[in-house]
Structures are given as structure tokens and as C-alpha cells.
Motif scaffolding. Structure first.
Motif, PDB file in Angstrom:
ATOM      1  N   ASN A 182      -3.599  12.736  -2.793  1.00 34.23           N
ATOM      2  CA  ASN A 182      -4.851  12.805  -2.027  1.00 34.23           C
ATOM      3  C   ASN A 182      -4.714  13.896  -0.980  1.00 34.23           C
ATOM      4  O   ASN A 182      -3.726  13.932  -0.239  1.00 34.23           O
ATOM      5  CB  ASN A 182      -5.145  11.447  -1.380  1.00 34.23           C
ATOM      6  N   ALA A 183      -5.702  14.768  -0.911  1.00 38.99           N
ATOM      7  CA  ALA A 183      -5.603  15.933  -0.031  1.00 38.99           C
ATOM      8  C   ALA A 183      -6.098  15.683   1.383  1.00 38.99           C
ATOM      9  O   ALA A 183      -5.965  16.548   2.240  1.00 38.99           O
ATOM     10  CB  ALA A 183      -6.386  17.103  -0.639  1.00 38.99           C
ATOM     11  N   SER A 184      -6.695  14.523   1.638  1.00 42.08           N
ATOM     12  CA  SER A 184      -7.217  14.247   2.972  1.00 42.08           C
ATOM     13  C   SER A 184      -6.076  13.960   3.948  1.00 42.08           C
ATOM     14  O   SER A 184      -4.940  13.701   3.556  1.00 42.08           O
ATOM     15  CB  SER A 184      -8.189  13.070   2.929  1.00 42.08           C
ATOM     16  N   VAL A 185      -6.391  13.988   5.230  1.00 38.13           N
ATOM     17  CA  VAL A 185      -5.371  13.842   6.269  1.00 38.13           C
ATOM     18  C   VAL A 185      -4.970  12.379   6.411  1.00 38.13           C
ATOM     19  O   VAL A 185      -5.745  11.472   6.088  1.00 38.13           O
ATOM     20  CB  VAL A 185      -5.894  14.381   7.623  1.00 38.13           C
ATOM     21  N   PRO A 186      -3.742  12.110   6.897  1.00 35.32           N
ATOM     22  CA  PRO A 186      -3.339  10.717   7.145  1.00 35.32           C
ATOM     23  C   PRO A 186      -4.283  10.033   8.124  1.00 35.32           C
ATOM     24  O   PRO A 186      -4.723  10.630   9.105  1.00 35.32           O
ATOM     25  CB  PRO A 186      -1.931  10.863   7.742  1.00 35.32           C
ATOM     26  N   GLY A 187      -4.582   8.778   7.853  1.00 38.19           N
ATOM     27  CA  GLY A 187      -5.505   8.027   8.699  1.00 38.19           C
ATOM     28  C   GLY A 187      -6.931   8.029   8.201  1.00 38.19           C
ATOM     29  O   GLY A 187      -7.754   7.242   8.680  1.00 38.19           O
ATOM     30  N   SER A 188      -7.233   8.919   7.245  1.00 45.41           N
ATOM     31  CA  SER A 188      -8.591   8.959   6.700  1.00 45.41           C
ATOM     32  C   SER A 188      -8.785   7.790   5.730  1.00 45.41           C
ATOM     33  O   SER A 188      -7.821   7.170   5.264  1.00 45.41           O
ATOM     34  CB  SER A 188      -8.838  10.283   5.982  1.00 45.41           C
ATOM     35  N   ILE A 189     -10.024   7.509   5.425  1.00 49.08           N
ATOM     36  CA  ILE A 189     -10.339   6.371   4.559  1.00 49.08           C
ATOM     37  C   ILE A 189      -9.689   6.535   3.193  1.00 49.08           C
ATOM     38  O   ILE A 189      -9.095   5.602   2.645  1.00 49.08           O
ATOM     39  CB  ILE A 189     -11.865   6.213   4.417  1.00 49.08           C
ATOM     40  N   GLY A 190      -9.778   7.757   2.642  1.00 47.89           N
ATOM     41  CA  GLY A 190      -9.205   7.999   1.322  1.00 47.89           C
ATOM     42  C   GLY A 190      -7.700   7.809   1.294  1.00 47.89           C
ATOM     43  O   GLY A 190      -7.157   7.218   0.358  1.00 47.89           O
ATOM     44  N   GLN A 191      -7.007   8.307   2.324  1.00 48.01           N
ATOM     45  CA  GLN A 191      -5.551   8.183   2.372  1.00 48.01           C
ATOM     46  C   GLN A 191      -5.112   6.733   2.570  1.00 48.01           C
ATOM     47  O   GLN A 191      -4.153   6.281   1.947  1.00 48.01           O
ATOM     48  CB  GLN A 191      -4.979   9.051   3.501  1.00 48.01           C
ATOM     49  N   ILE A 192      -5.791   6.010   3.437  1.00 48.11           N
ATOM     50  CA  ILE A 192      -5.428   4.613   3.678  1.00 48.11           C
ATOM     51  C   ILE A 192      -5.608   3.788   2.411  1.00 48.11           C
ATOM     52  O   ILE A 192      -4.746   2.983   2.044  1.00 48.11           O
ATOM     53  CB  ILE A 192      -6.264   4.027   4.841  1.00 48.11           C
ATOM     54  N   ARG A 193      -6.702   4.037   1.723  1.00 52.33           N
ATOM     55  CA  ARG A 193      -6.967   3.286   0.493  1.00 52.33           C
ATOM     56  C   ARG A 193      -5.940   3.625  -0.593  1.00 52.33           C
ATOM     57  O   ARG A 193      -5.383   2.734  -1.242  1.00 52.33           O
ATOM     58  CB  ARG A 193      -8.381   3.575  -0.001  1.00 52.33           C
ATOM     59  N   GLU A 194      -5.664   4.917  -0.779  1.00 49.93           N
ATOM     60  CA  GLU A 194      -4.720   5.348  -1.802  1.00 49.93           C
ATOM     61  C   GLU A 194      -3.307   4.880  -1.481  1.00 49.93           C
ATOM     62  O   GLU A 194      -2.571   4.409  -2.353  1.00 49.93           O
ATOM     63  CB  GLU A 194      -4.760   6.869  -1.927  1.00 49.93           C
ATOM     64  N   SER A 195      -2.910   4.993  -0.203  1.00 53.92           N
ATOM     65  CA  SER A 195      -1.562   4.575   0.196  1.00 53.92           C
ATOM     66  C   SER A 195      -1.381   3.078   0.022  1.00 53.92           C
ATOM     67  O   SER A 195      -0.327   2.610  -0.437  1.00 53.92           O
ATOM     68  CB  SER A 195      -1.298   4.975   1.652  1.00 53.92           C
ATOM     69  N   THR A 196      -2.406   2.301   0.391  1.00 49.60           N
ATOM     70  CA  THR A 196      -2.334   0.851   0.222  1.00 49.60           C
ATOM     71  C   THR A 196      -2.209   0.480  -1.247  1.00 49.60           C
ATOM     72  O   THR A 196      -1.417  -0.397  -1.626  1.00 49.60           O
ATOM     73  CB  THR A 196      -3.567   0.170   0.834  1.00 49.60           C
ATOM     74  N   PHE A 197      -2.978   1.156  -2.098  1.00 48.98           N
ATOM     75  CA  PHE A 197      -2.912   0.901  -3.538  1.00 48.98           C
ATOM     76  C   PHE A 197      -1.507   1.160  -4.073  1.00 48.98           C
ATOM     77  O   PHE A 197      -0.953   0.370  -4.849  1.00 48.98           O
ATOM     78  CB  PHE A 197      -3.925   1.771  -4.276  1.00 48.98           C
ATOM     79  N   ARG A 198      -0.892   2.275  -3.639  1.00 47.73           N
ATOM     80  CA  ARG A 198       0.451   2.619  -4.093  1.00 47.73           C
ATOM     81  C   ARG A 198       1.478   1.591  -3.613  1.00 47.73           C
ATOM     82  O   ARG A 198       2.406   1.222  -4.344  1.00 47.73           O
ATOM     83  CB  ARG A 198       0.831   4.009  -3.587  1.00 47.73           C
ATOM     84  N   LEU A 199       1.331   1.124  -2.382  1.00 45.65           N
ATOM     85  CA  LEU A 199       2.281   0.153  -1.848  1.00 45.65           C
ATOM     86  C   LEU A 199       2.152  -1.197  -2.548  1.00 45.65           C
ATOM     87  O   LEU A 199       3.160  -1.868  -2.814  1.00 45.65           O
ATOM     88  CB  LEU A 199       2.059  -0.013  -0.334  1.00 45.65           C
ATOM     89  N   VAL A 200       0.921  -1.607  -2.844  1.00 44.44           N
ATOM     90  CA  VAL A 200       0.714  -2.861  -3.582  1.00 44.44           C
ATOM     91  C   VAL A 200       1.340  -2.770  -4.973  1.00 44.44           C
ATOM     92  O   VAL A 200       2.034  -3.685  -5.432  1.00 44.44           O
ATOM     93  CB  VAL A 200      -0.792  -3.185  -3.685  1.00 44.44           C
ATOM     94  N   GLU A 201       1.118  -1.632  -5.630  1.00 40.93           N
ATOM     95  CA  GLU A 201       1.686  -1.413  -6.954  1.00 40.93           C
ATOM     96  C   GLU A 201       3.216  -1.437  -6.895  1.00 40.93           C
ATOM     97  O   GLU A 201       3.894  -1.992  -7.771  1.00 40.93           O
ATOM     98  CB  GLU A 201       1.189  -0.073  -7.488  1.00 40.93           C
ATOM     99  N   MET A 202       3.758  -0.856  -5.850  1.00 41.65           N
ATOM    100  CA  MET A 202       5.207  -0.796  -5.645  1.00 41.65           C
ATOM    101  C   MET A 202       5.798  -2.200  -5.466  1.00 41.65           C
ATOM    102  O   MET A 202       6.848  -2.520  -6.023  1.00 41.65           O
ATOM    103  CB  MET A 202       5.471   0.050  -4.391  1.00 41.65           C
TER     104      MET A 202
END
Length: 433
Positions: A182-202
Motif C-alpha cells: 500500500n502506497a499511502s502513509v502510515p496512519g492512513s485508513i488504507g494502511q491501517i486496514r491493510e496492516s490489520t489484515f496482514r497481522l490477522v492473517e499472520m
């Protein structure tokens, strides 16, 4: 070759994406919730979908008899934490741990790792800073492995290289995490959603329980898309007055346990200490004072004696102030209106301030009578007699209704040497002052 960024609009409430901005989200119908986000415009495949191994069908009976360790629950060695989670931590559980800045989120999770051991992903601090906190809390440094990164792919790589040796992983904080997809900056809606998805998958893949630290906004909501709360297994809130000693750990969502339990901690020099019901004291004054009442609320199965304080003073503005701390604002407005109508006091020209001592938030309707009683006491400028406890839900007509676990409340009040006041209408408060 430079990659072109695509502009999309993401709903902060439900997480749905749109190609154009609109005043209202067509999915959840929330107004002014669409935020502009830059993305790479490519479809991201999940780790499970991209794996060469095809998904298999599993029967629950086979799982239970084949390997019970896959669903093992292990204790945190902190009784109050176990009380809130249910029986303990489930392998692969993802917990969103939210609270205001400075309330003690990192301190409590550091103490948790000090009991069990695990990986601490430092997105906001350095390893040296965490080492100072561990020394201050008197914990064993050998139980801590620190990873200084804010990239979720690097976290996944470390967990895989260590053969899933960590039982607990703390990510501090989700607002600092980012995904390379994801190219958006940390803290943005897109990054938070994508990071959370990756952590749940992990977590589901490795079996490690992941605690995600989340910051809250000034409105008290977790910063980020609402969908983040749906993705995780458990949502915990850590609250209390920053300048006070008492801290309340409250569960808002829990797939593996109750959602009505609370844990109580006390902030001390050596960190947070769990305290029992007998040690909990949310009453500032032992002697009854003007504008003060005492009530007993049920937080899960735990009874708590709380003090309600009210201040009613003449207003010099066209719109009198209504400020409520610790109780819902709309509920407070309703109780003020009922008091004005039934008790016949002109609160329309008075400023009303209501607060719950100890800095905790109460949703128990049994505190209604105490709130109206405190307002009436402040208006009349006279206290109630010592030792009485006001418990009851108040209707729009001013009638006092019985509350759940009434017998348990009465027994607890008597054991504390106090008297539970039994009335049928708030009009009877006039005879008590």
C-alpha cells in the motif's frame, strides 16, 4: 519504472472503497465519512490465496481429536487480564488494545510479556527505551525479543524464520505500521486496514496471539476504520483518569469469552498492580456532602461502589451548559429533563455538571437514581444522610424500576455497612433532604 498512484475514497466507518467522492457512504449510509487515499491500483493477493497448497475441508470432530493444542488456551498469569479475556489467551487470537495516550497501554502489555515472554514490535520506541521501561518495572529482560520495524512484511518474515516460537506478539502501535503493498502513509485508513489484515492473517497462520495497540481519538473512538474492530477477535479498552491511580480494563468485543467483565488495576511506581473488589474504592468522601450520592453498579459480575457528584449553578448564558463525565451524554440530558419535570425544579436556567469519581465510564442504568439524587441535592444545597446508597433505573415518568442482580447488589451493600434506599418514584427524594 515509476508506478502510477490511483486515487480512491475509503469510508472511515465501514472501509468500503469508491472511485468518486460522495457526501454519504452508499454502503453504511454514514455522512462525510469518505476519505481520499492514494493506492497502487493493483489487486493484492493474500498469503493464503497465493499459497501453492489448496485449501482443505476440516471437520470439527477431527480437529478436536487430532490436535487439541491448536485451540489451547493459556493463562496470562495476570488474574484481572484472564477475567476480562475469559479463561486466558487463545492461540492465534488477535486483540485490539486501545486507550488514551499515557493511560498505561504499553506498561500493561510489557508486564504481560514479562510474565510469558514474546516478541515486542517497536514502531514508536527504540529497544533501548523499552529496556529502560523493563528495568523500571523490575522484569526479566531475557523474556523480551525486540523488533524495531514498522513494516508488517518484516514482522511476518521474523515469525516465519523463528519457526513460530513466540506465543505472544505485541505490535505498538497499528497507527505506525505500514504494508509495502500500500502506497499511502502510515496512519492512513488504507494502511491501517491493510496492516490489520496482514497481522490477522499472520496470527491465524502461526498460532501466535497478537496484541495490537491502537490509539483513540478525542471522541473516544479507536483511530482508524471501524472495519478494523470487525477484523480482530477481541477489542479491549484501557481507561481511567491519567492523573489518578485507578485503571479499568474493559472488553468491547470478545469471540472467545464474555463481553461484560472488567479488570481493575492500580498504577504504582513499579507499574500496574491488579486489585481485588475489596480494594476498589471509588468514593472520595466517607461523609455525605452536598451534590454527592453513592450508587452500586455491576461491571460484569463485579459490584463496584461509585460516587456521583453533581454541581447545579445559575446560568448566565442563553443556553445553559450540560456536561457529563462518566455517563452517556444523551442519558444525562434525559435524566435532567425528568428531574425538571417530576421534581419541579427549574433546571432550564441552571448549568448542570455531573461526574463519576474515579474516571470510569458507566453504562449501568442502575445509576440513574443516584444521578438525579445528586442533581437534586446540589440544587437544594442540602446533603443526604450518611450511609445510603441509591440504586435504580428511572423511567421518563420518574418511576424507579428494579435493576438486574438486585439481590446481589443488596447483599453487597449490606456487607459494606450501608443502606440501600428503596423508593418507587423520584418524588420521594424530597422527603430525604
Amino acid at each position: 519504472m515509476k508506478r502510477n498512484l490511483e486515487t480512491i475514497f475509503v469510508c472511515a466507518n465501514c472501509g468500503n472503497e469508491f472511485s468518486k467522492w460522495a457526501g454519504q457512504c452508499s454502503a453504511c449510509h454514514e455522512w462525510n465519512s469518505l476519505k481520499e487515499v492514494k493506492s497502487l491500483g493493483k489487486k493484492i493477493k493474500s498469503g493464503r490465496a497465493s499459497a501453492s497448497v489448496a485449501p482443505t475441508l476440516k471437520n470439527l470432530k477431527e480437529i478436536n481429536s487430532e490436535n487439541k493444542s491448536n485451540v489451547a488456551i493459556f493463562s496470562t498469569d495476570i488474574k484481572e487480564f484472564d477475567r476480562v479475556l475469559g479463561k486466558g489467551i487463545v492461540r492465534g487470537q488477535v486483540v485490539l488494545f486501545a486507550g488514551e495516550p499515557g493511560i498505561g497501554k504499553s506498561t500493561l502489555l510489557t508486564q504481560l510479556l514479562g510474565k510469558i515472554g514474546g516478541l515486542y514490535v517497536a514502531g514508536e520506541e527504540t529497544a533501548e527505551q523499552i529496556a529502560l521501561r523493563v528495568e523500571r518495572l523490575g522484569l526479566d529482560k531475557e523474556k523480551f525479543d525486540i523488533l524495531e520495524t514498522n513494516i508488517v512484511e518484516e514482522i511476518a518474515g521474523v515469525i516465519e524464520r523463528t519457526n513460530n516460537v513466540f506465543k505472544i506478539v505485541v505490535v505498538d502501535s497499528i497507527q505506525m505500521m505500514m504494508s509495502e503493498n500500500n502506497a499511502s502513509v502510515p496512519g492512513s485508513i488504507g494502511q491501517i486496514r491493510e496492516s490489520t489484515f496482514r497481522l490477522v492473517e499472520m496470527a491465524k497462520k502461526s498460532g501466535a496471539a497478537i496484541f495490537i495497540v491502537g490509539h483513540v481519538t478525542k471522541e473516544g473512538e479507536i483511530a482508524g476504520p471501524k472495519m478494523m474492530e470487525h477484523m480482530v477477535d477481541t477489542v479491549l479498552y484501557f481507561e481511567g483518569e491519567r492523573n489518578g491511580e485507578l485503571r479499568i480494563l474493559r472488553v468491547d468485543k470478545n469471540r472467545f469469552g464474555p463481553t461484560d467483565e472488567v479488570g481493575v488495576f492500580k498504577m504504582e511506581e513499579k507499574g500496574l498492580r491488579e486489585i481485588s473488589s475489596e480494594e476498589v474504592s471509588l468514593i472520595d468522601n466517607k461523609v455525605s456532602q452536598i451534590g454527592s450520592t453513592v450508587s452500586l453498579v455491576m461491571e460484569g459480575t463485579r459490584p463496584l461502589l461509585v460516587e456521583i457528584q453533581a454541581l447545579v449553578t445559575e446560568s448566565f448564558s442563553q443556553m445553559p451548559k450540560r456536561i457529563f463525565s462518566g455517563i452517556d451524554f444523551n442519558r444525562g440530558q434525559l435524566l435532567v429533563a425528568v428531574a425538571q419535570k417530576v421534581l419541579g425544579i427549574p433546571l432550564y436556567k441552571e448549568d448542570v455538571f455531573v461526574a463519576v469519581s474515579g474516571g470510569i465510564k458507566i453504562s449501568d442504568p442502575g445509576v440513574d437514581l443516584a444521578v438525579i439524587g445528586a442533581i437534586y441535592s446540589s440544587y437544594k444545597d442540602r446533603p443526604y444522610k450518611n450511609g445510603i446508597v441509591l440504586v435504580g433505573e428511572v423511567s421518563l415518568l420518574g418511576q424507579v424500576r428494579k435493576v438486574k442482580m438486585g439481590e446481589k447488589r443488596t447483599k453487597e451493600i449490606k456487607s459494606l455497612g450501608r443502606e440501600m434506599l428503596t423508593i418507587n418514584s423520584i418524588r420521594e427524594l424530597k422527603e430525604l433532604i
